[in-house]
Design an enzyme around this catalytic site. Structure first.
Site, short mmCIF file in Angstrom:
data_model
loop_
_atom_site.label_atom_id
_atom_site.label_comp_id
_atom_site.label_asym_id
_atom_site.label_seq_id
_atom_site.Cartn_x
_atom_site.Cartn_y
_atom_site.Cartn_z
N LYS A 1 9.00 -17.10 -10.79
CA LYS A 1 8.45 -15.86 -11.33
C LYS A 1 7.28 -16.16 -12.27
O LYS A 1 7.41 -16.99 -13.17
CB LYS A 1 9.55 -15.11 -12.09
CG LYS A 1 9.08 -13.76 -12.58
CD LYS A 1 10.12 -13.06 -13.42
CE LYS A 1 9.46 -11.85 -14.06
NZ LYS A 1 10.25 -11.28 -15.14
N ASP B 1 -4.72 -10.27 11.55
CA ASP B 1 -5.07 -8.97 12.14
C ASP B 1 -4.26 -8.85 13.43
O ASP B 1 -4.61 -9.41 14.47
CB ASP B 1 -6.58 -8.94 12.43
CG ASP B 1 -7.02 -7.56 12.85
OD1 ASP B 1 -6.18 -6.83 13.44
OD2 ASP B 1 -8.19 -7.20 12.62
N LYS C 1 -11.10 -3.97 19.15
CA LYS C 1 -9.71 -4.43 19.33
C LYS C 1 -9.10 -3.96 20.64
O LYS C 1 -7.89 -4.08 20.82
CB LYS C 1 -8.86 -3.96 18.15
CG LYS C 1 -9.41 -4.49 16.83
CD LYS C 1 -8.53 -4.15 15.67
CE LYS C 1 -9.19 -4.61 14.37
NZ LYS C 1 -8.41 -4.31 13.19
N ASN D 1 0.85 -1.19 0.00
CA ASN D 1 0.00 0.00 0.00
C ASN D 1 0.89 1.24 0.00
O ASN D 1 2.11 1.13 -0.01
CB ASN D 1 -0.94 -0.03 1.21
CG ASN D 1 -0.16 -0.21 2.49
OD1 ASN D 1 0.62 0.65 2.88
ND2 ASN D 1 -0.35 -1.35 3.15
N ASP E 1 -4.54 -5.95 4.62
CA ASP E 1 -5.75 -6.68 5.05
C ASP E 1 -5.87 -7.99 4.28
O ASP E 1 -6.56 -8.91 4.72
CB ASP E 1 -6.99 -5.83 4.78
CG ASP E 1 -7.05 -4.64 5.72
OD1 ASP E 1 -6.61 -4.80 6.89
OD2 ASP E 1 -7.49 -3.54 5.30
#
Ligand SMILES: Cc1cc2nc3c(=O)[nH]c(=O)nc-3n(C[C@H](O)[C@H](O)[C@H](O)COP(=O)(O)O)c2cc1C
Length: 388
Positions: free
Chosen positions: A286, A302, A337, A205, A276
């Site tokens: 590859k 998580d 959490k 990300n 996530d």
């Protein structure tokens, strides 16, 4: 929060080769609005000219006999005395209470914090008499900043190099920052994680790691014992920093590194953008170029949800980044959490030096729009005052 603003720093410069770096330090201290007074030994003047020092600093006092009582007036004005470079000779003089020139006489009157930055050839540094003198200074409460190991001016390798100016600045800032986290172990995660597709590619990300680097710096300045677990980042801030940086690639390795340290943690800053999703299958060769490729993703681990059941006295600061329903999603995450303080960021924070959003704790929410450095300081203020 700029701990240097309007403070007077007194620099004591001695006859070491690293004295040539002092003008650069003065420039950086002045950029941060500090007033800089300087005392040089006669031998220091052979390494860097008084003209350069007096031009860049606010005041250079050249001798004990210049008029007035400089060893008293310089002490009064200064918040901090830094001996930089601290040569073998001044360490010996300070440890044995010699006051035979302006600098050693200033040291004799200076009852506020003194930072010594030793720098010398490794043979001088390893000399047992020097080691004994360092111990004496430490026992009297003075702060000794260990030199780096590396190439020395005499073309030899070893311990004795003056650290980089950025590291020196950080130590000076730490000395002038309130000890809000004194002795607390702060574990910070940052950057993005990457989940492998094949030996060459991964999905990740856009997290930059800037916020985590800022948190680490500010926790260190506030007296914390800091370790940083850094995922993928293209920012190269981590050279010569005075805290340990552990590099990891994926969510599992990040989790492992947190668990290894979990029992010691006072504050966990869970700032990393942990994936996530992770590919269901990882190819061990590859994947060749083709018209189309489908990659099936499954839910990743998580880390925070797993820590929920291991939580004892650890204080968890979680970060939440959303495009929609920022506040509600962050509150949900906090409850599910068992997070003590949530920093809910707007997506515009990614890669930027500034951020906006909400600081959410049980029964309170505070809106912020500020630089990441200011946000780090806000968070530290909040957790150390137990106002959450
Ligand atoms: C070229 C040269 C480089 C030196 N570099 C250092 C050094 O890096 N660290 C150190 O402790 N002494 C170094 N010295 C030795 C000191 O200059 C010497 O001990 C001197 O007496 C220190 O005086 P002062 O403490 O009054 O400044 C160096 C000497 C020379 C000639």
């Amino acid at each position: 929060m700029n701990p240097l603003a309007n403070k007077t720093i007194l620099l004591g410069v001695t006859g070491g080769i690293a004295a040539y770096k002092v003008p650069l330090l003065i420039r950086d201290l002045k950029k941060k609005d500090a007033k800089v007074n300087v005392v040089m030994t006669e031998n220091a003047k052979k390494f860097v000219t008084p003209l350069i020092i007096s031009t860049l600093s606010d005041r250079l006092v050249e001798s004990l006999w210049e008029g007035g009582i400089p060893h008293i007036s310089l002490r009064e004005e200064a918040s901090l005395l830094c001996i930089i470079p601290a040569d073998y000779n001044i360490i010996g003089k300070a440890a044995s209470g010699v006051a035979d020139d302006l600098l050693s006489t200033v040291i004799s009157t200076f009852d506020k914090e003194i930072l010594f930055f030793p720098s010398m050839n490794y043979r001088m540094y390893d000399n047992p008499i020097f080691k004994k003198n360092i111990k004496i200074l430490k026992d009297f409460g003075h702060v000794i900043i260990e030199p780096d190991t590396g190439e020395l001016a005499c073309d030899e390798e070893g311990r004795g190099r003056l650290p980089d100016i950025s590291r020196i600045m950080l130590e000076i800032e730490r000395a002038l920052t309130p000890d809000l986290l004194k002795g607390s172990y702060c574990l910070i995660t940052g950057g993005g994680t990457g989940e492998k597709i094949d030996p060459i590619r991964y999905i990740t990300n856009r997290s930059s790691g800037k916020m985590a680097y800022s948190l680490a710096r500010h926790c260190f300045m506030a007296g914390g014992k800091v370790e940083l677990i850094m995922g993928i980042t293209n920012i190269d801030y981590d050279r010569n920093l005075p805290y340990n940086i552990i590099r990891v690639e994926n969510a599992r390795d990040m989790q492992k590194e947190i668990l290894k340290r979990w029992d010691r943690v006072d504050y966990l800053f869970m700032n990393a953008a942990v994936s996530d999703f992770t590919p269901e299958k990882v190819s061990n060769i590859k994947i060749k170029k083709k018209e189309e490729l489908e990659i099936k993703l499954k839910k990743s681990i998580d880390i925070l949800a797993d820590l929920k059941n291991k939580k004892k006295s650890q204080f968890i600061i979680g970060f939440s980044l959303e495009t929609n329903n920022l506040l509600n999603e962050a509150k949900k995450k906090m409850k599910e959490k068992k997070i003590d303080l949530v920093v809910a960021n707007d997506v515009s924070a990614i890669g930027s030096g500034s951020t906006s959003g909400f600081l959410i704790s049980k029964g309170s929410e505070e809106q912020f729009e500020c630089s990441k450095d200011e946000l780090s300081w806000k968070i530290i203020g909040k957790i150390s005052s137990k106002k959450y």
